[in-house]
Design a protein around this motif. Structure first.
Motif, mmCIF file in Angstrom:
data_model
loop_
_atom_site.group_PDB
_atom_site.id
_atom_site.type_symbol
_atom_site.label_atom_id
_atom_site.label_comp_id
_atom_site.label_asym_id
_atom_site.label_seq_id
_atom_site.Cartn_x
_atom_site.Cartn_y
_atom_site.Cartn_z
ATOM 1 N N MET A 1 33.173 -4.459 56.791
ATOM 2 C CA MET A 1 34.271 -5.145 56.389
ATOM 3 C C MET A 1 34.529 -4.892 54.701
ATOM 4 O O MET A 1 35.763 -5.102 54.371
ATOM 5 C CB MET A 1 33.902 -6.662 56.844
ATOM 6 N N GLY A 2 33.405 -5.210 54.005
ATOM 7 C CA GLY A 2 33.433 -4.931 52.599
ATOM 8 C C GLY A 2 34.024 -3.757 52.041
ATOM 9 O O GLY A 2 34.914 -3.695 51.275
ATOM 10 N N PHE A 3 33.666 -2.691 52.960
ATOM 11 C CA PHE A 3 34.383 -1.231 52.674
ATOM 12 C C PHE A 3 35.707 -1.252 52.851
ATOM 13 O O PHE A 3 36.529 -0.566 52.217
ATOM 14 C CB PHE A 3 33.552 -0.171 53.534
ATOM 15 N N VAL A 4 36.089 -1.872 53.901
ATOM 16 C CA VAL A 4 37.631 -1.744 54.274
ATOM 17 C C VAL A 4 38.430 -2.670 53.113
ATOM 18 O O VAL A 4 39.359 -2.249 52.601
ATOM 19 C CB VAL A 4 38.083 -2.540 55.584
ATOM 20 N N ALA A 5 37.794 -3.934 52.501
ATOM 21 C CA ALA A 5 38.511 -4.538 51.574
ATOM 22 C C ALA A 5 38.365 -3.748 50.189
ATOM 23 O O ALA A 5 39.575 -3.894 49.568
ATOM 24 C CB ALA A 5 37.472 -5.787 51.302
ATOM 25 N N ILE A 6 37.506 -2.709 49.963
ATOM 26 C CA ILE A 6 37.310 -1.959 48.576
ATOM 27 C C ILE A 6 38.590 -0.850 48.933
ATOM 28 O O ILE A 6 39.099 -0.709 47.715
ATOM 29 C CB ILE A 6 36.150 -1.405 48.446
ATOM 30 N N LEU A 7 38.649 -0.531 49.887
ATOM 31 C CA LEU A 7 39.535 0.640 50.154
ATOM 32 C C LEU A 7 40.805 0.009 49.978
ATOM 33 O O LEU A 7 42.056 0.702 49.623
ATOM 34 C CB LEU A 7 39.420 1.392 51.683
ATOM 35 N N ALA A 8 41.226 -1.245 50.673
ATOM 36 C CA ALA A 8 42.528 -1.738 50.272
ATOM 37 C C ALA A 8 42.500 -1.960 48.947
ATOM 38 O O ALA A 8 43.774 -1.880 48.469
ATOM 39 C CB ALA A 8 42.578 -3.119 51.256
ATOM 40 N N ALA A 9 41.552 -2.655 48.093
ATOM 41 C CA ALA A 9 41.791 -2.851 46.957
ATOM 42 C C ALA A 9 42.369 -1.612 45.878
ATOM 43 O O ALA A 9 43.139 -1.752 45.046
ATOM 44 C CB ALA A 9 40.658 -3.429 46.156
ATOM 45 N N ALA A 10 41.661 -0.616 46.266
ATOM 46 C CA ALA A 10 41.900 0.737 45.649
ATOM 47 C C ALA A 10 43.291 1.261 45.907
ATOM 48 O O ALA A 10 44.098 1.723 44.899
ATOM 49 C CB ALA A 10 40.956 1.901 46.099
ATOM 50 N N ALA A 11 43.740 1.078 47.014
ATOM 51 C CA ALA A 11 45.217 1.429 47.337
ATOM 52 C C ALA A 11 46.056 0.520 46.572
ATOM 53 O O ALA A 11 47.147 1.138 46.282
ATOM 54 C CB ALA A 11 45.162 1.469 48.878
ATOM 55 N N LEU A 12 45.750 -0.667 46.659
ATOM 56 C CA LEU A 12 46.816 -1.581 46.067
ATOM 57 C C LEU A 12 46.717 -1.204 44.528
ATOM 58 O O LEU A 12 47.639 -1.429 43.766
ATOM 59 C CB LEU A 12 46.446 -3.122 46.142
ATOM 60 N N ILE A 13 45.676 -0.806 44.103
ATOM 61 C CA ILE A 13 45.720 -0.698 42.436
ATOM 62 C C ILE A 13 46.490 0.503 42.156
ATOM 63 O O ILE A 13 47.222 0.744 41.332
ATOM 64 C CB ILE A 13 44.103 -0.304 41.982
ATOM 65 N N LEU A 14 46.190 1.660 42.896
ATOM 66 C CA LEU A 14 46.961 2.875 42.835
ATOM 67 C C LEU A 14 48.397 2.600 43.029
ATOM 68 O O LEU A 14 49.245 3.163 42.436
ATOM 69 C CB LEU A 14 46.582 3.878 43.834
ATOM 70 N N ARG A 15 48.776 1.953 43.943
ATOM 71 C CA ARG A 15 50.119 1.559 44.313
ATOM 72 C C ARG A 15 50.834 0.730 42.931
ATOM 73 O O ARG A 15 51.905 0.945 42.763
ATOM 74 C CB ARG A 15 50.491 0.669 45.469
ATOM 75 N N ALA A 16 49.988 -0.193 42.510
ATOM 76 C CA ALA A 16 50.583 -1.031 41.607
ATOM 77 C C ALA A 16 50.691 -0.208 40.181
ATOM 78 O O ALA A 16 51.653 -0.347 39.606
ATOM 79 C CB ALA A 16 49.422 -2.025 41.186
ATOM 80 N N LEU A 17 49.770 0.685 39.861
ATOM 81 C CA LEU A 17 49.956 1.903 38.791
ATOM 82 C C LEU A 17 51.315 2.607 38.958
ATOM 83 O O LEU A 17 51.927 2.999 38.028
ATOM 84 C CB LEU A 17 48.756 2.597 38.642
ATOM 85 N N ALA A 18 51.533 3.148 40.101
ATOM 86 C CA ALA A 18 52.655 3.894 40.366
ATOM 87 C C ALA A 18 53.775 3.093 40.260
ATOM 88 O O ALA A 18 54.791 3.856 39.836
ATOM 89 C CB ALA A 18 52.419 4.536 41.717
ATOM 90 N N ASP A 19 53.992 1.941 40.919
ATOM 91 C CA ASP A 19 55.200 1.286 40.776
ATOM 92 C C ASP A 19 55.531 0.404 39.643
ATOM 93 O O ASP A 19 56.607 0.073 39.365
ATOM 94 C CB ASP A 19 55.342 0.354 41.883
ATOM 95 N N ARG A 20 54.448 0.393 38.859
ATOM 96 C CA ARG A 20 54.387 -0.335 37.661
ATOM 97 C C ARG A 20 54.846 -1.954 38.045
ATOM 98 O O ARG A 20 55.561 -2.672 37.203
ATOM 99 C CB ARG A 20 55.485 0.094 36.824
ATOM 100 N N SER A 21 53.971 -2.299 38.978
ATOM 101 C CA SER A 21 54.333 -3.607 39.467
ATOM 102 C C SER A 21 53.352 -4.782 39.162
ATOM 103 O O SER A 21 52.154 -4.458 39.351
ATOM 104 C CB SER A 21 54.320 -3.589 40.952
ATOM 105 N N ARG A 22 53.725 -5.653 38.443
ATOM 106 C CA ARG A 22 52.793 -6.791 37.915
ATOM 107 C C ARG A 22 52.379 -7.669 39.181
ATOM 108 O O ARG A 22 51.177 -7.887 39.161
ATOM 109 C CB ARG A 22 53.218 -7.711 37.030
#
Length: 110
Positions: A1-22
């Motif tokens: 479960m923790g691994f899935v949460a880390i993967l989701a966090a990594a994906a969200l960080i990359l998406r936020a950096l790509a979209d420049r979304s606060r």
């Protein structure tokens, strides 16, 4: 479960950096807090997250990410304190306390 949460966090960080979304940065911080709450050893992920913000030269977003982590980490600290009666990060074992006082204790059974 923790691994899935880390993967989701990594994906969200990359998406936020790509979209420049606060709001995306704040969502990534919340999911990262959840991942650390599930397993505190997941905090090592913060090194990678910090490097991602540093390499993208997004210091403002890194500060926003750190501020977004604060509520989740405070909840984790309160939970550990109430559940264990101490903060494991700051707790000293009897052997360390005895060593600091110059007392030798027998080795713990293994």
């Amino acid at each position: 479960m923790g691994f899935v949460a880390i993967l989701a966090a990594a994906a969200l960080i990359l998406r936020a950096l790509a979209d420049r979304s606060r709001p995306g940065v704040l969502l990534a911080a919340v999911v990262t807090s959840i991942a650390i709450g599930i397993k505190p050893a997941n905090a090592i992920f913060l090194v990678g997250a910090g490097l991602a913000f540093l390499l993208a030269r997004r210091c403002g977003d890194a500060i926003l990410f750190a501020l977004g982590l604060v509520p989740g980490l405070l909840v984790l600290a309160v939970w550990k304190q109430r559940g264990l009666g101490q903060m494991p990060l700051f707790a000293l074992s009897p052997h360390l306390l005895a060593a600091a006082a110059g007392i030798s204790l027998p080795a713990p059974p293994s």
